[in-house]
Design a protein around this motif. Sequence first.
Motif, mmCIF file in Angstrom:
data_model
loop_
_atom_site.group_PDB
_atom_site.id
_atom_site.type_symbol
_atom_site.label_atom_id
_atom_site.label_comp_id
_atom_site.label_asym_id
_atom_site.label_seq_id
_atom_site.Cartn_x
_atom_site.Cartn_y
_atom_site.Cartn_z
ATOM 1 N N ALA A 188 6.633 91.518 58.147
ATOM 2 C CA ALA A 188 5.088 91.883 58.597
ATOM 3 C C ALA A 188 5.030 93.036 58.077
ATOM 4 C CB ALA A 188 5.031 91.498 59.831
ATOM 5 N N ALA A 189 3.743 93.533 57.675
ATOM 6 C CA ALA A 189 3.593 95.010 57.248
ATOM 7 C C ALA A 189 3.197 95.670 58.521
ATOM 8 C CB ALA A 189 1.886 94.778 56.556
ATOM 9 N N VAL A 190 3.785 96.954 58.320
ATOM 10 C CA VAL A 190 3.590 97.876 59.425
ATOM 11 C C VAL A 190 3.284 99.311 58.941
ATOM 12 C CG1 VAL A 190 4.966 99.146 61.218
ATOM 13 C CG2 VAL A 190 5.649 96.972 60.740
ATOM 14 N N SER A 191 2.147 99.794 59.611
ATOM 15 C CA SER A 191 1.372 100.803 59.303
ATOM 16 C C SER A 191 2.262 102.170 59.442
ATOM 17 C CB SER A 191 0.058 101.084 59.704
ATOM 18 O OG SER A 191 0.102 101.342 61.218
ATOM 19 N N SER A 192 1.874 103.311 58.489
ATOM 20 C CA SER A 192 2.659 104.426 58.623
ATOM 21 C C SER A 192 1.862 105.463 58.281
ATOM 22 C CB SER A 192 4.055 104.401 57.949
ATOM 23 O OG SER A 192 3.453 104.392 56.444
ATOM 24 N N GLY A 193 2.291 106.800 58.312
ATOM 25 C CA GLY A 193 1.271 107.905 57.794
ATOM 26 C C GLY A 193 0.873 108.079 56.279
ATOM 27 N N SER A 194 1.823 107.337 55.621
ATOM 28 C CA SER A 194 1.674 107.275 54.164
ATOM 29 C C SER A 194 0.794 106.200 53.769
ATOM 30 C CB SER A 194 2.985 107.083 53.363
ATOM 31 O OG SER A 194 3.522 105.836 53.818
ATOM 32 N N ILE A 195 0.758 105.153 54.697
ATOM 33 C CA ILE A 195 -0.317 104.100 54.426
ATOM 34 C C ILE A 195 -1.567 104.545 54.877
ATOM 35 C CG2 ILE A 195 -1.101 101.855 55.395
ATOM 36 C CD1 ILE A 195 1.057 101.491 53.439
ATOM 37 N N PHE A 196 -1.879 105.144 55.736
ATOM 38 C CA PHE A 196 -3.075 105.979 56.216
ATOM 39 C C PHE A 196 -3.605 106.871 55.249
ATOM 40 C CE2 PHE A 196 -1.655 104.608 60.763
ATOM 41 C CZ PHE A 196 -2.822 103.335 60.887
ATOM 42 N N THR A 197 -2.795 107.706 54.549
ATOM 43 C CA THR A 197 -3.136 108.816 53.913
ATOM 44 C C THR A 197 -3.584 108.132 52.421
ATOM 45 O OG1 THR A 197 -1.478 110.219 54.739
ATOM 46 C CG2 THR A 197 -2.502 110.404 52.227
#
Length: 389
Positions: free
Chosen positions: A348-357
């Motif tokens: 499953a996809a898990v968000s991170s700082g790079s994803i939000f950027t």
Amino acid sequence: MDLIHLAASNAYTTPPLWRVLTKAGYFLGLSGAIGATVTYVASVRPALRTPEGPGHDDVNVIRRRTAGYLARAGVVLLIAGYFQLAGRVARAGKGTPFGDALAPGKMWDFLVAPAAKGAWVAQGTIYLVQNLALILAAATLIALFLPQARRHLNALALTALPLTLAVTLIAAVPATAPKDADKVLDLLFGQAHIISGVVWVGGLALLAVLAASRGRLGENAGVLWADLWRRFALVALICVGAVITSGLWMSWKHVGAVSQLWTTTYGLFLLVKVLLVLGMVTAGAVNQFWLMPRVVKARRNDDTASLLHLTLRHFPKVVWGEVALGIAVLAVVPFLAGSARSEAGDPAAVSSGSIFTAGAFLVLTLVASLYVTVRTSDALARRSAPTAA
């Protein structure tokens, strides 16, 4: 080998026909109710009250047709809501046939069932409140069948608007607290996607139907419709931005790689949906970059005949194409069950700082492109306008 077994266990399952029809019908009902009320309040009503003052007869024609459309939208919402609730009952009950789920007794048992362990409220209670809002919204709209109620079109539309929005927003309230920020974002982006999508499709459908009354309108109706299309263009642009932004989040959550768009069943249906939405965007671009500048030119030249022809013949033709594509999107939505990630055996996809950027960068790029779209359309309109002597 474990990944192969995992992918096999998460293989795509085609939804039953009743599920396809109830879900597509539900979104069709939301499109008619939410899309029409938002469009009337944000575009039609202000255009009818412009200082230029459209003809009294033209205003009456538009108001009558709008009232009739909203009343029928209320009927569709009520019927769609009933079958959607039956679908929820069938999915919740173990082995409950859809035919049995249509029984009011089964529905009531589902709505008053006690809360599950760990839930702050029973799931049935949430759906009970949702359906009460749906009944109130539908009743408000259906009241417009009465000639006396049509005199209060503005008040009834403004009353129905928050009620129709509440139908989808209440249904999204989780019975248990979201486990993490991703779950909260799933809910927020999911509702943004639904509301912006149904406003876009439903608004186009309302205006296309209203434009069919051109035979009953006066020679100066083109001025009214030029203003109407201009106002809705802004609504549609906002909806496009919200659909794309929320769609990017949802696509990332359900698709792990671009290749999954054609190597998984979920991905194929998503790809079809994306292509249909791109078709709608393309049709909207035709209106924005080709038709709208010509409308502005005809209006500034006081060319009544051309303005009437552009706003009530050319524009509706393109809009009906968008409506057809929008309905096709609603027909595809029920087939988006599961996810391409699970089919492919991906985690499953898990968000991170790079994803939000990366997401923030994409959103800013989208906002900039929409701004450029508006500025370019205005520039084309000014270029096509006559220069002062």
